[in-house]
Scaffold this motif. Structure first.
Motif, PDB file in Angstrom:
ATOM      1  N   GLU A   8       0.836  -1.220   0.000  1.00 42.97           N
ATOM      2  CA  GLU A   8       0.000   0.000   0.000  1.00 42.97           C
ATOM      3  C   GLU A   8       0.859   1.253   0.000  1.00 42.97           C
ATOM      4  O   GLU A   8       0.737   2.112  -0.856  1.00 42.97           O
ATOM      5  N   MET A  10       4.145   3.824  -0.116  1.00 50.63           N
ATOM      6  CA  MET A  10       5.447   3.985  -0.773  1.00 50.63           C
ATOM      7  C   MET A  10       6.377   4.659   0.231  1.00 50.63           C
ATOM      8  O   MET A  10       6.435   5.878   0.316  1.00 50.63           O
ATOM      9  N   TYR A  19      10.409   8.652  -7.577  1.00 53.05           N
ATOM     10  CA  TYR A  19       9.047   9.088  -7.933  1.00 53.05           C
ATOM     11  C   TYR A  19       8.985  10.605  -8.030  1.00 53.05           C
ATOM     12  O   TYR A  19       8.459  11.171  -8.990  1.00 53.05           O
ATOM     13  N   GLY A  52      -4.313  10.124  -0.945  1.00 57.97           N
ATOM     14  CA  GLY A  52      -3.108   9.428  -1.440  1.00 57.97           C
ATOM     15  C   GLY A  52      -2.295  10.382  -2.291  1.00 57.97           C
ATOM     16  O   GLY A  52      -1.902  10.075  -3.416  1.00 57.97           O
ATOM     17  N   ASP A  75      -1.486  11.431   2.863  1.00 65.26           N
ATOM     18  CA  ASP A  75      -0.794  10.228   2.422  1.00 65.26           C
ATOM     19  C   ASP A  75      -0.228   9.514   3.650  1.00 65.26           C
ATOM     20  O   ASP A  75       0.247  10.158   4.585  1.00 65.26           O
ATOM     21  N   GLY A  76      -0.237   8.178   3.604  1.00 66.67           N
ATOM     22  CA  GLY A  76       0.245   7.397   4.746  1.00 66.67           C
ATOM     23  C   GLY A  76       1.763   7.325   4.827  1.00 66.67           C
ATOM     24  O   GLY A  76       2.315   6.923   5.856  1.00 66.67           O
ATOM     25  N   LEU A 105      -5.784   6.588   5.226  1.00 68.77           N
ATOM     26  CA  LEU A 105      -7.165   6.928   4.883  1.00 68.77           C
ATOM     27  C   LEU A 105      -8.154   6.395   5.910  1.00 68.77           C
ATOM     28  O   LEU A 105      -9.106   7.070   6.289  1.00 68.77           O
ATOM     29  N   ASN A 121      -5.361  10.515  -7.324  1.00 67.72           N
ATOM     30  CA  ASN A 121      -4.679   9.964  -8.503  1.00 67.72           C
ATOM     31  C   ASN A 121      -3.771   8.806  -8.099  1.00 67.72           C
ATOM     32  O   ASN A 121      -2.970   8.936  -7.163  1.00 67.72           O
ATOM     33  N   HIS A 126      -3.105   0.695  -5.191  1.00 67.88           N
ATOM     34  CA  HIS A 126      -2.337   0.331  -3.990  1.00 67.88           C
ATOM     35  C   HIS A 126      -3.211  -0.335  -2.922  1.00 67.88           C
ATOM     36  O   HIS A 126      -2.680  -0.898  -1.966  1.00 67.88           O
TER      37      HIS A 126
HETATM   38  C1  LIG Z   1       1.371   6.011  -6.787  1.00 73.91           C
HETATM   39  S1  LIG Z   1       1.342   7.091  -5.439  1.00 73.91           S
HETATM   40  C2  LIG Z   1       0.379   8.437  -6.101  1.00 73.91           C
HETATM   41  C3  LIG Z   1       0.723   9.734  -5.450  1.00 73.91           C
HETATM   42  C4  LIG Z   1       0.020  10.961  -6.032  1.00 73.91           C
HETATM   43  N1  LIG Z   1      -1.403  10.890  -5.929  1.00 73.91           N
HETATM   44  C5  LIG Z   1       0.447  11.204  -7.456  1.00 73.91           C
HETATM   45  O1  LIG Z   1      -0.412  11.071  -8.346  1.00 73.91           O
HETATM   46  O2  LIG Z   1       1.626  11.524  -7.677  1.00 73.91           O
HETATM   47  C6  LIG Z   1       0.183   6.361  -4.294  1.00 73.91           C
HETATM   48  C7  LIG Z   1       0.272   6.936  -2.910  1.00 73.91           C
HETATM   49  O3  LIG Z   1      -0.787   6.425  -2.096  1.00 73.91           O
HETATM   50  C8  LIG Z   1      -0.281   6.247  -0.774  1.00 73.91           C
HETATM   51  N2  LIG Z   1      -1.163   5.298  -0.061  1.00 73.91           N
HETATM   52  C9  LIG Z   1      -1.391   4.006  -0.394  1.00 73.91           C
HETATM   53  N3  LIG Z   1      -2.283   3.448   0.449  1.00 73.91           N
HETATM   54  C10 LIG Z   1      -2.646   4.407   1.332  1.00 73.91           C
HETATM   55  C11 LIG Z   1      -3.527   4.455   2.444  1.00 73.91           C
HETATM   56  N4  LIG Z   1      -4.243   3.376   2.799  1.00 73.91           N
HETATM   57  N5  LIG Z   1      -3.653   5.623   3.146  1.00 73.91           N
HETATM   58  C12 LIG Z   1      -2.925   6.704   2.777  1.00 73.91           C
HETATM   59  N6  LIG Z   1      -2.065   6.730   1.735  1.00 73.91           N
HETATM   60  C13 LIG Z   1      -1.929   5.601   1.015  1.00 73.91           C
HETATM   61  C14 LIG Z   1       1.133   5.765  -0.994  1.00 73.91           C
HETATM   62  O4  LIG Z   1       1.962   5.980   0.143  1.00 73.91           O
HETATM   63  C15 LIG Z   1       1.575   6.589  -2.205  1.00 73.91           C
HETATM   64  O5  LIG Z   1       2.241   7.768  -1.834  1.00 73.91           O
END
Ligand SMILES: C[S@@+](CC[C@H](N)C(=O)[O-])C[C@H]1O[C@@H](n2cnc3c(N)ncnc32)[C@H](O)[C@@H]1O
Length: 222
Positions: A8, A10, A19, A52, A75-76, A105, A121, A126
């Protein structure tokens, strides 16, 4: 092709650095353009929630596109939020309208009780339980809020995933190519997303394929 989940959060520093250093300008501009095509270009105002948000690139682009909005990104990943806060420190034009928050979340209490707009986005792929995202929207969006979620959609085969990596990430570092490939395999299909939304208060939202690798879920929260 069967879905292969990825972690989940990153949280790996190298992964976050790669990234944040990647050229997502086209993809992220496209996110804003598609949002504007769906909900209009100007005059939106109020509190926006970006779920996220990663290092906040879209959060910040959104704040620039909509100068009457205050945008909260959650974001986590501590590493992602730390990286985003570093960028925000230099973003003098928007730093009083953007807040980046570290939190999951499912568990977080956000600073604002209800948000006027919700965006997200590249988060759903994830999530082992995508309902976490839908429940968060149900809880935190006002009735009538524009909701705009974009994500990858799973290709038919690993060969198709390989070829998307070649098309869009051939010149990126290995770590990014690997992440993109894994994300494509972890993505949900349109049918899976439609099924997930059934029985939620978001079942009426439009779910459609955009381009060769994305899904957009959009509409107004009832
Ligand atoms: C692929 S990145 C996308 C980041 C951003 N939205 C972008 O488009 O650049 C996905 C993000 O979701 C976060 N994430 C995943 N699961 C999550 C959760 N349950 N709660 C909060 N954040 C989460 C990850 O840590 C990561 O930073």
């Amino acid at each position: 092709m069967k879905r292969i989940p990825e972690p989940e959060l990153m949280e790996d520093e190298d992964q976050v650095r790669a990234y944040a250093g990647a050229d997502f300008a086209d993809a992220h501009r496209n996110f804003i353009t598609l949002f504007q095509a769906t909900f209009g270009q100007k005059d939106l105002c109020g509190y926006v929630l970006d779920l996220g948000c990663g290092h906040g690139d879209i959060t910040m682009r959104f704040a620039r596109a909509y100068p009457k909005c205050i945008v909260h990104g959650i974001d986590g990943s501590e590493a992602m939020i730390r990286c985003g806060k570093g960028i925000l420190k230099e973003a003098h034009d928007i730093q009083d309208r953007v807040v980046l928050i570290r939190g999951m979340l499912s568990a977080s209490v956000l600073p604002y009780r209800k948000y006027d707009i919700v965006i997200s986005n590249s988060l759903i792929h994830h999530l082992a339980m995508p309902h976490t995202l839908y429940q968060c929207i149900e809880r935190y969006a006002v009735s009538g809020a524009p909701v705009f979620i974009m994500d990858l959609r799973r290709p038919q085969s690993t060969g198709e995933a390989d070829s998307l990596v070649q098309t869009y990430a051939a010149h990126e570092p290995e770590i990014l190519k690997r992440d993109f490939y894994n994300s494509l395999l972890a993505a949900y299909t349109i049918e899976e997303i439609r099924e997930q939304l059934q029985g939620t208060k978001l079942a009426h939202l439009s779910v459609k394929a955009v381009g060769d690798r994305h899904i957009v879920i959009s509409g107004y929260k009832v």
